[in-house]
Design a protein around this motif. Sequence first.
Motif, PDB file in Angstrom:
ATOM      1  N   SER A  63       7.656  22.201 -16.781  1.00 33.35           N
ATOM      2  CA  SER A  63       6.567  23.112 -17.224  1.00 33.35           C
ATOM      3  C   SER A  63       6.488  23.341 -18.849  1.00 33.35           C
ATOM      4  O   SER A  63       5.428  23.425 -19.455  1.00 33.35           O
ATOM      5  N   LYS A  64       7.525  23.612 -19.415  1.00 31.98           N
ATOM      6  CA  LYS A  64       7.804  23.457 -20.847  1.00 31.98           C
ATOM      7  C   LYS A  64       7.225  22.512 -21.513  1.00 31.98           C
ATOM      8  O   LYS A  64       6.572  22.522 -22.598  1.00 31.98           O
ATOM      9  N   LEU A  65       7.655  21.120 -21.033  1.00 34.73           N
ATOM     10  CA  LEU A  65       7.223  19.965 -21.596  1.00 34.73           C
ATOM     11  C   LEU A  65       5.621  19.825 -21.551  1.00 34.73           C
ATOM     12  O   LEU A  65       5.135  19.418 -22.228  1.00 34.73           O
ATOM     13  N   MET A  66       4.919  20.136 -20.230  1.00 32.52           N
ATOM     14  CA  MET A  66       3.759  20.101 -20.107  1.00 32.52           C
ATOM     15  C   MET A  66       2.836  21.108 -20.924  1.00 32.52           C
ATOM     16  O   MET A  66       1.894  20.528 -21.606  1.00 32.52           O
ATOM     17  N   THR A  67       3.325  22.198 -21.172  1.00 32.49           N
ATOM     18  CA  THR A  67       2.679  23.262 -21.946  1.00 32.49           C
ATOM     19  C   THR A  67       2.629  22.434 -23.561  1.00 32.49           C
ATOM     20  O   THR A  67       1.772  22.427 -24.172  1.00 32.49           O
ATOM     21  N   THR A  68       3.820  22.213 -24.132  1.00 32.22           N
ATOM     22  CA  THR A  68       4.034  21.553 -25.328  1.00 32.22           C
ATOM     23  C   THR A  68       3.041  20.141 -25.461  1.00 32.22           C
ATOM     24  O   THR A  68       2.377  19.901 -26.462  1.00 32.22           O
TER      25      THR A  68
ATOM     26  N   GLY B 173      10.751  12.771 -20.633  1.00 33.33           N
ATOM     27  CA  GLY B 173      11.614  14.021 -20.461  1.00 33.33           C
ATOM     28  C   GLY B 173      11.649  14.623 -19.270  1.00 33.33           C
ATOM     29  O   GLY B 173      12.699  15.282 -18.882  1.00 33.33           O
ATOM     30  N   THR B 174      10.525  14.687 -18.661  1.00 28.61           N
ATOM     31  CA  THR B 174      10.436  15.309 -17.063  1.00 28.61           C
ATOM     32  C   THR B 174      11.492  14.388 -16.160  1.00 28.61           C
ATOM     33  O   THR B 174      11.998  15.047 -15.435  1.00 28.61           O
ATOM     34  N   ALA B 175      11.348  13.130 -16.407  1.00 30.21           N
ATOM     35  CA  ALA B 175      12.270  12.471 -15.691  1.00 30.21           C
ATOM     36  C   ALA B 175      13.765  12.505 -15.911  1.00 30.21           C
ATOM     37  O   ALA B 175      14.508  12.557 -15.073  1.00 30.21           O
ATOM     38  N   ARG B 176      14.176  12.981 -17.063  1.00 31.87           N
ATOM     39  CA  ARG B 176      15.569  13.172 -17.479  1.00 31.87           C
ATOM     40  C   ARG B 176      15.901  14.700 -16.903  1.00 31.87           C
ATOM     41  O   ARG B 176      17.166  14.627 -16.640  1.00 31.87           O
ATOM     42  N   ASN B 177      14.960  15.397 -17.169  1.00 32.52           N
ATOM     43  CA  ASN B 177      15.282  16.705 -16.672  1.00 32.52           C
ATOM     44  C   ASN B 177      14.083  17.668 -16.191  1.00 32.52           C
ATOM     45  O   ASN B 177      13.453  18.475 -16.946  1.00 32.52           O
ATOM     46  N   PRO B 178      14.197  17.526 -14.845  1.00 28.08           N
ATOM     47  CA  PRO B 178      13.006  18.023 -14.209  1.00 28.08           C
ATOM     48  C   PRO B 178      13.047  19.643 -14.334  1.00 28.08           C
ATOM     49  O   PRO B 178      11.561  20.166 -13.932  1.00 28.08           O
TER      50      PRO B 178
END
Length: 106
Positions: free
Chosen positions: A71-76, A62-67
């Motif tokens: 931060s939201k992805l890391m929290t989740t 997800g981070t690679a697709r939309n950097p």
Amino acid sequence: MKKIVLLLLSLTAFAFAAGADGEMNNSMIRSASVLAAGIGLGLAALGGAIGMGNTAAATISGTARNPGVASKLMTTMFVALAMVEAQVIYALVITLIVLYGNPMLG
């Protein structure tokens, strides 16, 4: 798989190796408790490791697709990892209860 089954069958010999009748019952319960604790904790750790790997892979993807949403992805991801790890800790607590606080030993 055959090696695991052979190992489990060879370990069951300890469950039947006992002395007197009263001692035999306690020995079988202890042996079964140790075997169940080892298998249960191993499966819980295996499942937790697979879940954590899938979570990390999805976060990296997800981070690679939309950097921008990293931060939201890391929290989740951290919340999800805490929940997965909590399940493994619950399995550890149940394993310790089975090993040291077994109510069937009386």
